[in-house]
Design a protein around this motif. Structure first.
Motif, PDB file in Angstrom:
ATOM      1  N   LEU A  42      37.363  45.218  39.209  1.00 15.56           N
ATOM      2  CA  LEU A  42      38.272  44.066  40.763  1.00 15.56           C
ATOM      3  C   LEU A  42      39.144  44.035  39.028  1.00 15.56           C
ATOM      4  O   LEU A  42      39.128  42.840  38.323  1.00 15.56           O
ATOM      5  N   TRP A  79      35.891  35.073  40.175  1.00 15.28           N
ATOM      6  CA  TRP A  79      37.076  35.580  40.472  1.00 15.28           C
ATOM      7  C   TRP A  79      38.403  35.693  39.818  1.00 15.28           C
ATOM      8  O   TRP A  79      38.346  35.186  39.234  1.00 15.28           O
ATOM      9  N   ILE A 131      35.004  43.547  36.293  1.00 15.28           N
ATOM     10  CA  ILE A 131      35.715  42.078  36.268  1.00 15.28           C
ATOM     11  C   ILE A 131      36.250  41.170  35.248  1.00 15.28           C
ATOM     12  O   ILE A 131      35.310  40.884  35.302  1.00 15.28           O
ATOM     13  N   THR A 181      29.528  40.785  45.825  1.00 12.52           N
ATOM     14  CA  THR A 181      31.377  40.899  46.336  1.00 12.52           C
ATOM     15  C   THR A 181      31.189  40.102  47.270  1.00 12.52           C
ATOM     16  O   THR A 181      30.285  40.197  48.794  1.00 12.52           O
ATOM     17  N   VAL A 214      40.690  45.823  44.638  1.00 14.74           N
ATOM     18  CA  VAL A 214      39.917  46.238  44.318  1.00 14.74           C
ATOM     19  C   VAL A 214      39.874  47.727  44.354  1.00 14.74           C
ATOM     20  O   VAL A 214      40.269  48.510  45.443  1.00 14.74           O
ATOM     21  N   THR A 253      35.442  38.328  49.320  1.00 12.98           N
ATOM     22  CA  THR A 253      36.584  38.083  49.363  1.00 12.98           C
ATOM     23  C   THR A 253      36.473  35.909  48.647  1.00 12.98           C
ATOM     24  O   THR A 253      35.366  35.575  49.666  1.00 12.98           O
ATOM     25  N   LYS A 306      39.586  37.574  45.273  1.00 11.91           N
ATOM     26  CA  LYS A 306      38.676  39.013  45.465  1.00 11.91           C
ATOM     27  C   LYS A 306      37.121  38.407  44.093  1.00 11.91           C
ATOM     28  O   LYS A 306      38.024  38.251  43.024  1.00 11.91           O
TER      29      LYS A 306
END
Lengths: 141, 141
Positions: free
Chosen positions: B45, A132, B131, A92, B51, A94, A112
């Protein structure tokens, strides 16, 4: 005597070192080196864009980004989780991307995401999925 | 004689069945059942949001979504890849979310994403990272 199997800590260290070299290659705008960190069948899933599947499509994606003189990216990897057998992992993190927008204006977007990694037959870790999305402008995450 | 270990095909089938039950729970707006498919320490996410970390934050996120009478989601899981030891996996897929926007208008957004799964001590597969991001409106992906 058989070679000892790497521990989870050693796998994690290998992935973090690979990730660091990847960021160095991207920062240097070394396209061929940068794309070498994805597997041949990797998927890149950028926000607001179709799925980018496979090395040739990724080469075109990276080439497009690097052709923008305003493009830059940096990322920070947070957690790395490795499977019990040391063949799969995910991380994980950013990121922050600066680029020229469709309107010609330079923008910076914080994001993120996660990367999924598979250990290849030669022992190298390669990124198999890279996805992302945006963080809100005021986010502390 | 020791019990035979499940094969990769059996692990994949277990994840696909779990994923199907998860979608059923979400479609029925059964919040507690829906959140049971994430691990206690899962990360969600969502695009353009911070988050969401852990079961309580996820409960609040799901509660917020379900409180919107216009909210609905459906997803299709594409590939499922399981680690050699059958303890970690990831799945790719596409989704479609309908909800009420900040301006009060109902919107529908197509997306793509991945889920990362870990097999728990009791043998159940739980989602540990979730995500996704947007597909362009005209995308065929």
């Amino acid at each position: 005597m058989a070679a000892m199997k790497p521990t989870a800590t050693q796998h994690e260290a290998a992935i973090r070192e690979t990730d660091k070299l990847w960021l160095e290659a991207v920062t240097k705008r070394d396209a061929e080196r940068a794309i070498s960190f994805w597997s041949d069948d990797a998927l890149v899933l950028p926000p607001d864009a179709p799925v980018i599947a496979g090395k040739e499509a990724i080469r075109s994606f990276v080439g497009g980004a690097f052709s923008d003189p305003n493009f830059s990216i940096r990322w920070v990897t947070d957690e790395v989780h490795v499977s019990a057998n040391g063949d799969m992992a995910y991380a994980t993190g950013t990121n922050q991307v600066t680029a020229t927008g469709p309107n010609g204006k330079v923008f910076t977007q914080r994001g993120k995401g996660i990367t999924v990694w598979k250990k290849q037959a030669d022992g190298a870790w390669k990124c198999v999925v890279d996805i992302w999305n945006s963080l809100p402008p005021d986010s502390q995450a």
